[in-house]
Design an enzyme around this catalytic site. Structure first.
Site, short mmCIF file in Angstrom:
data_model
loop_
_atom_site.label_atom_id
_atom_site.label_comp_id
_atom_site.label_asym_id
_atom_site.label_seq_id
_atom_site.Cartn_x
_atom_site.Cartn_y
_atom_site.Cartn_z
N ARG A 1 63.07 86.39 56.55
CA ARG A 1 61.76 86.25 55.91
C ARG A 1 60.78 87.30 56.41
O ARG A 1 59.99 87.85 55.64
CB ARG A 1 61.19 84.85 56.16
N ASP B 1 56.33 70.46 46.24
CA ASP B 1 55.22 69.53 46.43
C ASP B 1 53.86 70.14 46.10
O ASP B 1 52.85 69.44 46.11
CB ASP B 1 55.21 69.00 47.87
N TYR C 1 49.40 79.30 44.85
CA TYR C 1 50.17 80.54 44.97
C TYR C 1 49.71 81.62 44.00
O TYR C 1 50.03 82.79 44.18
CB TYR C 1 51.66 80.27 44.78
#
Length: 446
Positions: A90, A166, A245
């Site tokens: 990541r 979620d 986001y």
């Protein structure tokens, strides 16, 4: 009922196990299996699970394995939350684009493409193993990028793959709380793709639209995360409430500057979780306390770079018992007990968004019963949202093909088509940077 957790040594597994402890009788659970390629991580998490069981005064036996066939054999449900390349991967996903002034965010940016390129082949192996050894099982997918991975796996398992997140339900709960209403009494007109969605209205039992009133109220907007993040002026311009986001699309340059000034999310989590897994957690009570303290630090810094870019100094609003584990339990409960509950899920479009084809995986409200999720028709959406969704769906599908074929040409195409990547040459540089730093990618795209 047998339930398998793939990624059994993952940091968030205790959230799932805690939810299972609360629902074991209702779901008829008889066997829980944790599968991971790293047995030491599973051992560390196992002590946390023992601590949870002791605290609740109940038991739900589980076992661990590193054998995938053993893990899924005869399963009724498989939960998947894996990170191929772990957090070291990541960090690279985020750092390579940032070095070129491009946002590398792990799900919505170029980092999400790189993550998918190495994740989709591994997840396809899982789906094929399930098809051979658990043909009737449901795969509940938390693995990111959730929508893209879900669409790739539906090629193998069809509609038996359901993607969950979620983020949409969390936003809906926050909106309901600010309105002073029970979220169960409201209808949320939410639509989009995973981490790329909008709430276009909220309706109560009378059918009256409520969102415009909320967007006009600056005091109310200041009381919840999305309102503070985007600000009233932009929300009223959109006449919708975006998923958090979408900040990375609407304020990309601001976020890049904030990350450069404060460090990436991946780097923070890598250091934090290295320390957690390295500590001795043999005592269940101590292991649970350590996990909870680590989780608190993790959750309060969620999307910190976006808040920093927006000039917000506060911490993330932490909601207990409201994460992806609750979404997963709601899906399982709805299927097992045929509750026909309405949940926002990632599943095949059918006709929910009329500008996409029927097999495109979308994130929309679904009625969930014994046969799985049935998406609700969303209808017409604003042109700019439809355009961005269509573009990103093309990026997703190009990434899936690149991952399954090992095509460098398609991988670069996916990066170049992404709205956050400014040029084809930058896309090539990003891909080359990933390939240099990620051995598994270099092997696939030799």
């Amino acid at each position: 009922m047998k339930l398998t957790i793939v990624g059994g040594g993952g940091f968030r597994v205790p959230l799932v196990y805690g939810a299972l402890l609360d629902r074991k009788e209702r779901l008829g659970l008889s066997e829980v299996v944790l599968y991971d390629i790293d047995d030491t991580r599973q051992d560390r998490i196992g002590h946390v699970l023992d601590g949870l069981a002791e605290e609740k005064g109940t038991t739900l036996p589980f076992r661990t394995t590193t054998d995938l066939v053993d893990a899924v054999q005869g399963a009724d449900f498989v939960f998947s939350a894996i990170r191929v390349g772990q957090l070291e991967g990541r960090v690279i996903d985020e750092d390579v684009p940032l070095g070129m002034g491009v946002l590398g965010q792990e799900t919505t940016g170029p980092g999400g493409i790189c993550f998918a390129l190495r994740t989709i082949p591994v997840m396809t192996t899982l789906a094929e193993t399930m098809a051979a050894h658990a043909p009737n099982a449901w795969l509940i997918n938390f693995t990111n990028p959730a929508g893209m991975v879900t669409e790739a796996l539906q090629r193998v398992l069809g509609d038996k793959v359901v993607g969950i997140c979620d983020s949409p339900s969390g936003m809906c709960r926050r909106v309901a709380a600010v309105m002073g209403k029970d979220p169960k009494a409201l209808w949320f007109d939410y639509f989009g793709l995973n981490h790329l969605g909008w709430l276009k209205d909220v309706r109560d039992g009378t059918g009256a639209p409520l969102l415009d009133e909320l967007l006009a109220d600056e005091t109310a907007l200041a009381k919840f995360e999305e309102g503070r993040l985007f600000g009233g002026d932009w929300l009223r311009t959109l006449a919708m409430l975006p998923n958090e986001y979408l900040y990375y699309f609407y304020y990309a340059a601001d976020t890049v500057n904030a990350i450069r000034g404060g460090g990436s999310r991946g780097a923070f989590l890598l250091q934090q979780q290295r320390e957690f897994y390295a500590r001795n957690g043999a005592n269940p009570e101590a292991a649970l306390a350590d996990w909870r303290a680590t989780r608190h630090d993790r959750e309060r810094t969620y999307m910190a770079e976006a808040r920093s870019a927006a000039g917000q100094d506060g911490e993330h609003d932490i909601e207990e018992n409201s994460g992806y584990e609750s979404e997963a339990m709601a899906v399982v409960d709805a299927i097992v007990n045929n509750t026909r509950e309405v949940l926002i899920l990632n599943t095949a479009n059918r006709s929910a968004l009329p500008f996409l084809d029927e097999r495109a995986v979308v994130e929309v409200p679904c009625i969930v019963g014994r046969s799985g999720p049935v998406p609700v028709a969303v209808g017409e959406v604003p042109a700019h949202a439809a355009s961005l969704i269509s573009t990103m769906k093309d990026v997703e599908r190009t990434t899936i093909e690149a991952a399954l074929t090992g095509s460098e040409q398609l991988a670069i195409k996916a990066l170049a088509l992404h709205p956050l990547v400014p040029s084809v040459n930058t896309a090539r540089e990003i891909f080359d940077g990933y390939r240099r730093r990620l051995p598994e990618l270099a092997e696939t795209f030799a």
